[in-house]
Structures are given as structure tokens and as C-alpha cells.
Design a protein around this motif. Sequence first.
Motif, PDB file in Angstrom:
ATOM      1  N   PRO A  14       3.471 -30.041  -0.163  1.00 48.38           N
ATOM      2  CA  PRO A  14       4.030 -30.481  -1.446  1.00 48.38           C
ATOM      3  C   PRO A  14       3.138 -30.034  -2.605  1.00 48.38           C
ATOM      4  N   GLY A  15       3.740 -29.422  -3.608  1.00 56.07           N
ATOM      5  CA  GLY A  15       2.981 -28.856  -4.718  1.00 56.07           C
ATOM      6  C   GLY A  15       2.530 -27.433  -4.472  1.00 56.07           C
ATOM      7  N   GLY A  16       2.763 -26.903  -3.253  1.00 57.54           N
ATOM      8  CA  GLY A  16       2.357 -25.537  -2.917  1.00 57.54           C
ATOM      9  C   GLY A  16       3.155 -24.509  -3.689  1.00 57.54           C
ATOM     10  N   ARG A  17       2.582 -23.311  -3.836  1.00 53.70           N
ATOM     11  CA  ARG A  17       3.153 -22.305  -4.728  1.00 53.70           C
ATOM     12  C   ARG A  17       3.465 -21.008  -3.992  1.00 53.70           C
TER      13      ARG A  17
ATOM     14  N   GLU B  82      20.136 -14.203  -9.855  1.00 51.84           N
ATOM     15  CA  GLU B  82      20.358 -14.357  -8.417  1.00 51.84           C
ATOM     16  C   GLU B  82      19.094 -14.847  -7.730  1.00 51.84           C
ATOM     17  N   LEU B  83      17.953 -14.287  -8.096  1.00 50.65           N
ATOM     18  CA  LEU B  83      16.692 -14.689  -7.489  1.00 50.65           C
ATOM     19  C   LEU B  83      16.399 -16.157  -7.799  1.00 50.65           C
ATOM     20  N   ARG B  84      16.646 -16.571  -9.028  1.00 51.49           N
ATOM     21  CA  ARG B  84      16.434 -17.977  -9.399  1.00 51.49           C
ATOM     22  C   ARG B  84      17.330 -18.900  -8.559  1.00 51.49           C
ATOM     23  N   ALA B  85      18.583 -18.494  -8.376  1.00 46.79           N
ATOM     24  CA  ALA B  85      19.510 -19.319  -7.593  1.00 46.79           C
ATOM     25  C   ALA B  85      19.058 -19.436  -6.140  1.00 46.79           C
ATOM     26  N   LEU B  86      18.566 -18.350  -5.553  1.00 47.42           N
ATOM     27  CA  LEU B  86      18.092 -18.390  -4.175  1.00 47.42           C
ATOM     28  C   LEU B  86      16.896 -19.315  -4.030  1.00 47.42           C
ATOM     29  N   LEU B  87      15.943 -19.204  -4.958  1.00 43.84           N
ATOM     30  CA  LEU B  87      14.754 -20.052  -4.903  1.00 43.84           C
ATOM     31  C   LEU B  87      15.124 -21.526  -5.069  1.00 43.84           C
ATOM     32  N   THR B  88      16.014 -21.801  -5.998  1.00 49.92           N
ATOM     33  CA  THR B  88      16.435 -23.182  -6.234  1.00 49.92           C
ATOM     34  C   THR B  88      17.158 -23.741  -5.012  1.00 49.92           C
ATOM     35  N   SER B  89      18.013 -22.937  -4.388  1.00 48.63           N
ATOM     36  CA  SER B  89      18.746 -23.382  -3.196  1.00 48.63           C
ATOM     37  C   SER B  89      17.812 -23.692  -2.038  1.00 48.63           C
ATOM     38  N   ALA B  90      16.672 -22.994  -1.986  1.00 44.07           N
ATOM     39  CA  ALA B  90      15.694 -23.234  -0.924  1.00 44.07           C
ATOM     40  C   ALA B  90      14.813 -24.445  -1.216  1.00 44.07           C
ATOM     41  N   GLY B  91      14.982 -25.067  -2.391  1.00 42.20           N
ATOM     42  CA  GLY B  91      14.228 -26.263  -2.715  1.00 42.20           C
ATOM     43  C   GLY B  91      13.052 -26.051  -3.652  1.00 42.20           C
ATOM     44  N   PHE B  92      12.912 -24.828  -4.171  1.00 46.53           N
ATOM     45  CA  PHE B  92      11.797 -24.529  -5.057  1.00 46.53           C
ATOM     46  C   PHE B  92      12.129 -24.894  -6.508  1.00 46.53           C
ATOM     47  N   VAL B  93      11.083 -25.206  -7.252  1.00 45.35           N
ATOM     48  CA  VAL B  93      11.153 -25.268  -8.702  1.00 45.35           C
ATOM     49  C   VAL B  93      10.621 -23.937  -9.221  1.00 45.35           C
TER      50      VAL B  93
ATOM     51  N   ARG C 217       7.382 -23.170  -6.929  1.00 40.65           N
ATOM     52  CA  ARG C 217       6.559 -24.163  -6.234  1.00 40.65           C
ATOM     53  C   ARG C 217       7.446 -25.178  -5.527  1.00 40.65           C
ATOM     54  N   ARG C 218       6.884 -25.711  -4.446  1.00 36.25           N
ATOM     55  CA  ARG C 218       7.553 -26.819  -3.754  1.00 36.25           C
ATOM     56  C   ARG C 218       7.220 -28.096  -4.514  1.00 36.25           C
ATOM     57  N   PRO C 219       8.223 -28.897  -4.859  1.00 35.89           N
ATOM     58  CA  PRO C 219       7.930 -30.121  -5.613  1.00 35.89           C
ATOM     59  C   PRO C 219       6.911 -31.003  -4.893  1.00 35.89           C
TER      60      PRO C 219
END
Length: 262
Positions: free
Chosen positions: A141-144, A194-205, A259-261
Motif C-alpha cells: 500500500p502506497g507503493g509506486r 487509454e493508459l490512464r484508464a488501464l491504470l485506474t482499472s487496475a486499482g492505481f491512482v 501508485r497503489r492507494p
Amino acid sequence: MLPGPDADPGPPRGRANTLVCEAPADSDDPYWAFYEEVASAQLREWLPAQPARVLDVSGPRARFARQMVTAGHQVVRVVAQAESADPAVGPGALLPVVGDARSLDWFSPASFDAVLAEARALSFCLATETTLDEIHSMLRPGGRLLLCVDSLLLGLARLAEQHRWAELSDVPRADVVLVPAEDGTITRCFWPEELRALLTSAGFVVDWIRPRTVLSAEAVKRAVAEDVSCFPTLVRTEVELSAEREGESIGIHLIASARRPA
């Protein structure tokens, strides 16, 4: 957005007049020396200030891993074949691990503070969604995460160069854009959205998505030819320009920090 007159129109051309996506190992082209210094500066700005445990899935070249070790980090580097660890490269430590960087489910969950996927690594993972899910899982958690991928602008240029007009016309309707290279490899290309959407879907901020380079190859070559002492200033300028053009599709590669929340 299409690049302006001073934006990067693409990389230098190789001997066979085909688009080159990364610096050849034996390249003495001043643009690629510049590109690599820019990548190094961007990594230096992104790295955690305190020593961290970092997973490096950036492919066969070890320069990013060595930079992180020199900065004091403990780096686990995924390699295709066995190689010896080099504990003397800096205050940190480097541990090569043989495995497939496209499938990372063999690492324990929440075992890294950061993941580096440089050198277009995720463009070679055609099922990028799965790889991002696995990276998210192994981060604490908090990892980047810092990544570099091929831009769709590069993909369009390569399709045009190969006279693949049917595929080029289909790009606006495609959910995924896969582009073949002359050597038979296939890479996945991305728009920033597209890249932002993929990262967000994987749970990243998502912290930011930027073009790696903004200055054109010809502009860099001209400046260095006229005054080689301007090289450090050019690198600093490029890093600043990249940050200013956040979210734009310029140049051959995109870089992103997420980052992972906590």
C-alpha cells in the motif's frame, strides 16, 4: 493532439530506413545519448528519497537497475537468463531473478515498495491489463509504479511507413492497437487517456502521464553540433518540457507514474 513544429516527429532512422524505438546498443547518435540522459534524469526525480525495495522489469539492459542501486535501493531485476549478482555497483544491492516479466504472479503479494517498467516493457506485454493487475498486487500500500510505453503516435507512424493503410484506417475504432515491427515483434501502443484508464482499472491512482521527449531529434542534433557544452542544459530543458506537456501525445514514448492507494 498532434505535435507542433518543435515537437518530436519521431526517432532517428536506422540503416534500413525503418523507425527505431530505442537506442541501438552500439549507437553513437547524439540524440540517443540525449534520450538516455533524459530517461535517467526522469528516473532520478521519481525514485523514493529513502532506500526502497524495487522490482525492475525493464528488460535486458541493466542501466536502470544500476542507477537505482547507486541511489541506495534494493533492486530485484527480472532477467531472461541467469546472471551473477553485482553487490559492488553501489550502496544498495542488485539481485537478478530469472523469470518472465510479462507474467509476475510468482512474486508474493505486497512485497515491493516500487516497480520500474522502463524501456517500453509494458508495450511488449500485449495483455497489459493482466500485467498491471499483477504489479498492483505485488506493491505494498502506497507503493509506486513508473512505466514507459510506445505512444500511439509512434504506432501510427510505423503503420504508415509499412504501408498498412487498412490497419491505419481502423485505429480510431480499435480498443487495442498492436503494431508489428520489421523484426516480427509486436508492440502495443497507447494514447494517454487509454493508459490512464488501464491504470485506474487496475486499482492505481495516476500521478501523471507525460511524453518522454518533446524536443525533436533534429533540434537536439543541431544544438549539440553547434555547442556540445549545451548538453546538460538540453536535458534539463527536456525534463521540464515533458512535465509541462503532461497528458499530451507527443513523441515516440509515454511515461507514467502511478501508485497503489495506501
